[in-house]
Write a protein that holds these residues in place. Structure first.
Motif, PDB file in Angstrom:
ATOM      1  N   ALA A 138       0.830  -1.202   0.000  1.00 20.90           N
ATOM      2  CA  ALA A 138       0.000   0.000   0.000  1.00 20.90           C
ATOM      3  C   ALA A 138       0.868   1.258   0.000  1.00 20.90           C
ATOM      4  O   ALA A 138       0.552   2.247  -0.670  1.00 20.90           O
ATOM      5  N   ALA A 139       1.985   1.225   0.742  1.00 23.00           N
ATOM      6  CA  ALA A 139       2.868   2.395   0.801  1.00 23.00           C
ATOM      7  C   ALA A 139       3.471   2.699  -0.559  1.00 23.00           C
ATOM      8  O   ALA A 139       3.549   3.865  -0.978  1.00 23.00           O
ATOM      9  N   THR A 194      -7.142  -5.132   6.100  1.00 23.43           N
ATOM     10  CA  THR A 194      -7.394  -3.700   5.934  1.00 23.43           C
ATOM     11  C   THR A 194      -6.387  -3.022   5.010  1.00 23.43           C
ATOM     12  O   THR A 194      -6.494  -1.821   4.764  1.00 23.43           O
ATOM     13  N   GLY A 195      -5.416  -3.774   4.493  1.00 19.50           N
ATOM     14  CA  GLY A 195      -4.371  -3.153   3.673  1.00 19.50           C
ATOM     15  C   GLY A 195      -4.915  -2.418   2.471  1.00 19.50           C
ATOM     16  O   GLY A 195      -4.599  -1.238   2.245  1.00 19.50           O
ATOM     17  N   GLY A 196      -5.728  -3.084   1.683  1.00 19.14           N
ATOM     18  CA  GLY A 196      -6.303  -2.442   0.505  1.00 19.14           C
ATOM     19  C   GLY A 196      -7.304  -1.367   0.853  1.00 19.14           C
ATOM     20  O   GLY A 196      -7.331  -0.290   0.239  1.00 19.14           O
ATOM     21  N   GLU A 197      -8.141  -1.631   1.852  1.00 20.76           N
ATOM     22  CA  GLU A 197      -9.169  -0.664   2.225  1.00 20.76           C
ATOM     23  C   GLU A 197      -8.554   0.632   2.757  1.00 20.76           C
ATOM     24  O   GLU A 197      -9.034   1.733   2.444  1.00 20.76           O
ATOM     25  N   GLU A 198      -7.493   0.530   3.548  1.00 19.90           N
ATOM     26  CA  GLU A 198      -6.838   1.730   4.071  1.00 19.90           C
ATOM     27  C   GLU A 198      -6.239   2.563   2.939  1.00 19.90           C
ATOM     28  O   GLU A 198      -6.256   3.799   2.982  1.00 19.90           O
ATOM     29  N   LEU A 199      -5.705   1.909   1.933  1.00 21.87           N
ATOM     30  CA  LEU A 199      -5.172   2.640   0.784  1.00 21.87           C
ATOM     31  C   LEU A 199      -6.274   3.414   0.076  1.00 21.87           C
ATOM     32  O   LEU A 199      -6.094   4.585  -0.295  1.00 21.87           O
ATOM     33  N   LEU A 200      -7.430   2.792  -0.106  1.00 16.57           N
ATOM     34  CA  LEU A 200      -8.540   3.477  -0.769  1.00 16.57           C
ATOM     35  C   LEU A 200      -8.990   4.698   0.029  1.00 16.57           C
ATOM     36  O   LEU A 200      -9.275   5.756  -0.538  1.00 16.57           O
ATOM     37  N   ARG A 222      -7.164   6.433   2.047  1.00 14.49           N
ATOM     38  CA  ARG A 222      -6.102   7.444   1.938  1.00 14.49           C
ATOM     39  C   ARG A 222      -6.192   8.182   0.610  1.00 14.49           C
ATOM     40  O   ARG A 222      -5.970   9.409   0.543  1.00 14.49           O
ATOM     41  N   ILE A 223      -6.524   7.465  -0.459  1.00 13.48           N
ATOM     42  CA  ILE A 223      -6.673   8.100  -1.775  1.00 13.48           C
ATOM     43  C   ILE A 223      -7.773   9.149  -1.734  1.00 13.48           C
ATOM     44  O   ILE A 223      -7.640  10.251  -2.278  1.00 13.48           O
ATOM     45  N   ALA A 229      -5.335  15.275  -0.463  1.00 16.48           N
ATOM     46  CA  ALA A 229      -5.296  16.215  -1.574  1.00 16.48           C
ATOM     47  C   ALA A 229      -4.030  16.052  -2.398  1.00 16.48           C
ATOM     48  O   ALA A 229      -3.900  16.635  -3.484  1.00 16.48           O
ATOM     49  N   ASP A 230      -3.087  15.277  -1.880  1.00 11.01           N
ATOM     50  CA  ASP A 230      -1.813  15.111  -2.573  1.00 11.01           C
ATOM     51  C   ASP A 230      -1.807  13.922  -3.522  1.00 11.01           C
ATOM     52  O   ASP A 230      -0.782  13.600  -4.131  1.00 11.01           O
TER      53      ASP A 230
END
Length: 423
Positions: free
Chosen positions: A36-37, A68-74, A76-77, A81-82
């Motif tokens: 995810a990072a 939660t790895g994929g869900e946390e990335l979504l 964060r997206i 704003a970056d």
């Protein structure tokens, strides 16, 4: 278009990349990361049209994958704003718990979330359709910017419509034994297959369409659009259906001479009870189609030949080919009293499915000259809770062979069904 794949399973990445390349995405436009990072870093620096993400994903290198790895990335997206959000996100996972955990997130945003396994390969077609759609949009936008958005579409003699990629469309391709080219058209999200079929003395240009989902609405919209685009002379639908126990056996085929929406009508209150009053409008097959269905049904040698040559599992007894009414409805039926109720609308009903009436009605309402519609489906259950999954592939192949035989007879006789290639 640029695609970012976030997945730590190499075998799955290879499969995904293969689908992307088959859909016309070059290798240079595919970026693969495993955490995810790393995905977040890529999304900060580059805009991607499509993000394909495994929901069971490690946050960082050296960490184990987690739910939660994929869900946390979504998340964060969406809150950052970056990060430039991709135009579309497609979830793929082989982990059933991750699938269930993330289902709500994907449903809320109308994204695809598909399970991957050796027996579940439908995700490949859905991913291919989404990529083709994004590429068509990209091409259309580029053409519009250049001041030219004219799209040239081919005419075809035959349009094949299937509700399911597997086993219906896959078994039709096996039965046709010809090469099918995947084609798309700018501005159209659908994926089509194109081929030239030699049937009898006729050389027939054919297009095949798999519906994006089962049901009357999907069938009606998709077929109506395809009819307007390609103007076929014949629309044919092979596949599987439920049959009326006692009148049909598993594996038997039904050629529809009449079809309607059994859910058409109104609910009213009578004597303190809610009662459904059916008001179906019935679409009848053309006299020419019914005559050919009648010929096929009486050709016992042909039916036996198809039965004997069917690959894989087949029923112990040679199936029969019936001609009769087939009703359609928006919901899967799975209770033993169903046929008793719907028979009040047409006492000779033989089968039910979820698309036949929509295909027939779209053909009836098509621009002139309206195409003949031809529907032959095989019985794989009785809409009463009994299931035999082994029969589905046989039924799909058996109905496809009968469709091809019927189409051959249609195109080898009659001025209104002469293949355009012979004009």
């Amino acid at each position: 278009m640029r695609v970012l794949i976030v997945d730590d399973e190499n075998g799955k990445v290879v499969e995904i990349a293969g689908v992307l390349e088959e859909s016309g995405v070059g290798r240079d436009n595919i970026v693969v990361v495993t955490t995810a990072a790393a995905a977040l870093k890529e999304l900060r620096n580059t805009y991607f049209d499509l993000l394909i993400i495994d929901m069971f994903l490690p946050h960082r290198i050296g960490e184990a994958p987690n739910l939660t790895g994929g869900e946390e990335l979504l998340k964060r997206i969406h809150r950052g704003a970056d990060v430039a959000p991709p135009e579309y996100i497609f979830g793929l996972t082989a982990n059933a718990d991750a699938m269930e955990h993330s289902r709500g997130v994907f449903a809320d945003h109308s994204w695809h979330l598909e399970e991957v396994s050796p027996t579940k390969t439908g995700w490949k077609l859905k991913l291919m359709e989404k990529v083709r759609y994004l590429r068509a949009r990209e091409e259309f936008t580029a053409a519009d910017a250049a001041g030219s958005t004219e799209v040239k579409l081919p005419r075809c003699d035959l349009l094949i419509v299937c509700a399911l990629q597997d086993p219906e469309l896959s078994e039709f391709f096996r039965a046709a034994n010809s090469t099918w080219e995947v084609v798309t058209y700018s501005g159209d999200p659908h994926l089509y297959r194109r081929s030239e079929l030699s049937l009898g003395n006729a050389r027939i240009s054919a297009m095949a369409l798999c519906l994006p989902q089962m049901g009357l609405v999907s069938a009606g919209v998709s077929v109506a659009k395809a009819l307007a685009l390609f103007r076929p002379l014949v629309v044919a639908m092979p596949g599987i259906c439920a049959g009326r126990r006692g009148d049909c056996d598993l594996g038997d085929a039904i050629g529809a001479n009449l079809t309607w929406d059994y859910g058409s009508g109104k609910f009213t209150e009578m004597g303190g009870e809610v009662v459904f009053e059916a008001a179906p409008f019935q679409a009848a097959a053309s006299a020419k189609v019914v005559a050919i269905l009648t010929e096929l049904a009486s050709d016992v040698e042909l039916i036996e030949e198809i039965y004997r040559e069917s690959p894989g599992y087949r029923p112990s007894e040679m199936p029969s080919f019936h001609i009769g009414p087939m009703a359609s409805g928006a919901a899967v039926q799975n209770h033993k009293e169903f046929f008793t109720g719907v028979a009040s609308q047409q006492r000779k009903i033989l089968g039910i499915d979820m698309e036949a009436f929509a295909v027939a009605w779209a053909s009836h309402e098509a621009l002139e000259p309206q195409p003949h519609w031809l529907i032959i489906k095989s019985v794989v259950d009785f809409a009463d809770g009994t299931k035999d999954s082994k029969i589905q592939r046989f039924g799909s192949y058996f109905s496809a062979k009968l469709i091809l035989k019927a189409v051959a007879r249609l195109f080898n006789g009659g001025a209104d069904t002469q293949p355009r290639s012979t004009h």
